[in-house]
Design an enzyme around this catalytic site. Sequence first.
Site, PDB file in Angstrom:
ATOM      1  N   VAL A  42       3.503   2.355  -7.618  1.00 38.59           N
ATOM      2  CA  VAL A  42       3.596   2.313  -8.649  1.00 38.59           C
ATOM      3  C   VAL A  42       2.707   2.329  -9.281  1.00 38.59           C
ATOM      4  CG1 VAL A  42       4.352   2.758 -10.848  1.00 38.59           C
ATOM      5  CG2 VAL A  42       5.869   3.409  -9.210  1.00 38.59           C
ATOM      6  N   ARG A  62      -4.382  -7.001   1.333  1.00 38.42           N
ATOM      7  CA  ARG A  62      -5.215  -7.275   1.588  1.00 38.42           C
ATOM      8  C   ARG A  62      -5.576  -5.333   1.689  1.00 38.42           C
ATOM      9  NH1 ARG A  62      -6.003 -10.523  -1.360  1.00 38.42           N
ATOM     10  NH2 ARG A  62      -5.691  -9.173  -2.497  1.00 38.42           N
ATOM     11  N   LYS A 118      12.810  -0.653 -13.245  1.00 40.02           N
ATOM     12  CA  LYS A 118      13.762  -0.279 -14.503  1.00 40.02           C
ATOM     13  C   LYS A 118      15.202  -1.713 -14.027  1.00 40.02           C
ATOM     14  CE  LYS A 118      13.498   1.745 -10.298  1.00 40.02           C
ATOM     15  NZ  LYS A 118      12.973   3.019  -9.487  1.00 40.02           N
ATOM     16  N   GLU A 133       8.475   3.295 -20.045  1.00 38.58           N
ATOM     17  CA  GLU A 133       8.531   4.781 -20.139  1.00 38.58           C
ATOM     18  C   GLU A 133       8.635   4.822 -18.695  1.00 38.58           C
ATOM     19  OE1 GLU A 133       8.378   7.831 -22.421  1.00 38.58           O
ATOM     20  OE2 GLU A 133       9.870   7.799 -20.784  1.00 38.58           O
ATOM     21  N   GLY A 140      10.781   8.483 -13.958  1.00 35.33           N
ATOM     22  CA  GLY A 140       9.172   8.822 -13.853  1.00 35.33           C
ATOM     23  C   GLY A 140       8.374   9.284 -13.924  1.00 35.33           C
ATOM     24  N   GLY A 181       7.853   8.845  -0.065  1.00 34.76           N
ATOM     25  CA  GLY A 181       7.517   7.288  -0.930  1.00 34.76           C
ATOM     26  C   GLY A 181       8.687   6.854  -2.474  1.00 34.76           C
ATOM     27  N   ASP A 205      20.293   2.548  -8.632  1.00 34.25           N
ATOM     28  CA  ASP A 205      19.003   2.650  -9.592  1.00 34.25           C
ATOM     29  C   ASP A 205      19.446   4.156 -10.404  1.00 34.25           C
ATOM     30  OD1 ASP A 205      15.991   3.498  -8.877  1.00 34.25           O
ATOM     31  OD2 ASP A 205      16.372   5.634  -9.364  1.00 34.25           O
ATOM     32  N   LYS A 214      19.111   2.946 -14.386  1.00 31.29           N
ATOM     33  CA  LYS A 214      18.394   3.827 -15.898  1.00 31.29           C
ATOM     34  C   LYS A 214      19.790   4.392 -16.462  1.00 31.29           C
ATOM     35  CE  LYS A 214      15.107   5.354 -12.076  1.00 31.29           C
ATOM     36  NZ  LYS A 214      14.836   6.487 -11.060  1.00 31.29           N
ATOM     37  N   GLY A 271       7.393   8.968  -7.090  1.00 29.86           N
ATOM     38  CA  GLY A 271       5.856   9.061  -6.490  1.00 29.86           C
ATOM     39  C   GLY A 271       5.232   8.111  -7.077  1.00 29.86           C
TER      40      GLY A 271
HETATM   41  N1  HSE Z   1      13.655   5.360  -5.858  1.00 33.19           N
HETATM   42  C1  HSE Z   1      13.482   5.902  -7.335  1.00 33.19           C
HETATM   43  C2  HSE Z   1      14.354   7.073  -7.517  1.00 33.19           C
HETATM   44  C3  HSE Z   1      12.076   5.691  -7.728  1.00 33.19           C
HETATM   45  O1  HSE Z   1      14.378   7.758  -6.040  1.00 33.19           O
HETATM   46  O2  HSE Z   1      14.476   8.266  -8.429  1.00 33.19           O
HETATM   47  C4  HSE Z   1      11.596   6.434  -9.521  1.00 33.19           C
HETATM   48  O3  HSE Z   1      12.395   5.427 -10.308  1.00 33.19           O
END
Ligand code: HSE
Length: 420
Positions: free
Chosen positions: A14, A47, A105, A129, A134, A186, A200, A204, A301
């Site tokens: 991010v 680096r 989050k 936000e 995302g 990612g 996660d 949220k 992403g």
């Molecule tokens: N790991 C999280 C997802 C990333 O898959 O939604 C975005 O918050």
Amino acid sequence: MKKIGVAILGLGVVGGGTYEILCSHREFYRHTQNVDLEVVCVLEPDRKRTDALGVGAEKIAENIFEVVSNPDVNVVVECIGGVTQSRQYVLDALNAGKTVVTSNKELLCKYFHELEGVARRVNAGLYFEATCAGGVPVVRTLIDAVQSNVIPSFEGIVNGTTNYILTKMKEGLSFEEALSEAKTLGYAEADASADLDGLDAAYKLSILASLAFHTKVPFTKIYREGIRGIESEDIQEGCGLGYTLKLFAVGRQTEHGVDVRVHPAFVEKGHPLASVDGCLNAVCLNGDSVGEIVLTGKGAGALPTGSAVVSDILYAATHDGHRYSTFKNTATADKEVKFISDFESKYYLRLLVPASADATAVTALAKNNIAVRKLLRKTDGDQTSVILVTDTAHESAMKKALSRMRTSGIEVGAVIRILA
Ligand code: HSE
């Protein structure tokens, strides 16, 4: 022209996406917003990451003190993740009077009250936000566009990794193959358990429900189940019945209290969220005046999430004063607010029924006042596999029925809620 100095803490997915957007769109923002956003410094010990983005050595800060004491830094962007170092750094930035934009989050969910308390005290901004869904602008929609509405309910797909996995499993990939792809792309957290176990999504949901319902909805009040137990067989069976399986975050205000939960559930294929596939996220908001609003887009992403971060920086740069919560932002829920634990749902059940217990499943459901809507039977020797779709029932009634079935020798292969 107004000049805004930005510092980015962490150049992972991010932070890297944010850096790229700020560099590539600088002229565009000068032209469209009359503001010059300059990345003044970054704090990133790796680096390889700074080299990959072409960050000049003069922009690499040694420590957080260097960042927050820099008078040219107006906005500090936190993209480190975790809650220990990131919390301290955000507090350092706020205490130095800097506005903070975060994509974290877990940090916001657990320490919103503390961080906002400091932000208010020093008259700094706190924007987030990118913490939810995302690149989908659901936070701004809630705190701005639909403030005119009471929001009795919303439901969303707010985790890209699990949505990607469930989509790929429907297409025939194994759970492991799909997870590995989500990591490569990612989408997954550093520790993918946070995605797979619904943590996660619950972070949220805590943020979204607090904003939507104007009351603190702590993470600890959220019922949570992840997708580890899901088998491809049930995704396919569900498809045959006209359903799609998703990991949902559900928020409802009912006459009995607030109902907040994260769990996998089937939805009918015509539901607005049924076709939200891959890493896409979506939130379906129901406003008392506006009706249904569906927001959808990339939920994970580098560039989609970076887009949300940069939109917060622009908001802070182009508005006088800051916006804070409409509710009493404390560590725990308001004592007046009740939370529902025994919620209601329809169910999909897959059972392995020995011939001797053929009628027991339906009897166990009937004894708990659960009506059966559909029943499919497949017999293989003396073992019968039964798929049942029930009417709406309380969780407690379903638990009792399942316990009775198990006692009678029925193997419960799958219990999946159906979103109504
Ligand atoms: N790991 C999280 C997802 C990333 O898959 O939604 C975005 O918050």
